[in-house]
Design a protein around this motif. Structure first.
Motif, PDB file in Angstrom:
ATOM      1  N   SER A  16       0.843  -1.202   0.000  1.00 20.37           N
ATOM      2  CA  SER A  16       0.000   0.000   0.000  1.00 20.37           C
ATOM      3  C   SER A  16       0.876   1.248   0.000  1.00 20.37           C
ATOM      4  O   SER A  16       2.039   1.221   0.412  1.00 20.37           O
ATOM      5  N   TYR A  17       0.285   2.363  -0.457  1.00 16.21           N
ATOM      6  CA  TYR A  17       1.011   3.630  -0.397  1.00 16.21           C
ATOM      7  C   TYR A  17       1.324   4.001   1.052  1.00 16.21           C
ATOM      8  O   TYR A  17       2.358   4.586   1.330  1.00 16.21           O
ATOM      9  N   ALA A  18       0.444   3.652   1.984  1.00 11.63           N
ATOM     10  CA  ALA A  18       0.686   3.931   3.404  1.00 11.63           C
ATOM     11  C   ALA A  18       1.940   3.198   3.877  1.00 11.63           C
ATOM     12  O   ALA A  18       2.780   3.778   4.575  1.00 11.63           O
ATOM     13  N   GLU A  30       1.628   9.365   1.873  1.00 14.67           N
ATOM     14  CA  GLU A  30       1.033   8.484   0.856  1.00 14.67           C
ATOM     15  C   GLU A  30       0.855   9.241  -0.451  1.00 14.67           C
ATOM     16  O   GLU A  30       1.146   8.726  -1.525  1.00 14.67           O
ATOM     17  N   ARG A  46       1.898   8.345  -4.296  1.00 18.05           N
ATOM     18  CA  ARG A  46       0.818   8.185  -5.270  1.00 18.05           C
ATOM     19  C   ARG A  46       1.080   9.077  -6.490  1.00 18.05           C
ATOM     20  O   ARG A  46       0.995   8.633  -7.637  1.00 18.05           O
TER      21      ARG A  46
END
Length: 85
Positions: free
Chosen positions: A47-49, A59, A63
């Motif tokens: 995930s971007y997190a 994030e 992205r």
């Protein structure tokens, strides 16, 4: 429509064409090594997190970085739906 992770990966592979080394292809297109690493992390389901936690920053930063990089080589795909789930 929503594409699956596999479809996104295949789209990138199709765009790379017959290149046996997608990393070399992306470098030849002008992408930096760190950007390529982040793209592959995202394709693998990170995930971007998690990317932001591991690398520092937000994030949104990652992205935008991935979106700009993919657009710069002619790929208009959205990797936002990929996660570690």
């Amino acid at each position: 429509h929503v594409r699956s992770r596999r479809q996104r990966q295949m789209c990138i592979r199709d765009r790379v064409g017959t290149s046996s080394d997608p990393i070399a292809f992306l470098r030849d297109k002008g992408l930096k090594s760190q950007t390529i690493e982040i793209i592959f992390e995202k394709l693998s389901g990170t995930s971007y997190a998690d990317i932001a936690r591991q690398r520092g920053g937000s994030e949104d930063k990652y992205r935008k970085l991935v979106k700009r990089a993919l657009n710069s080589i002619g790929l208009d795909i959205n990797l936002d739906k990929l996660s570690a789930n």
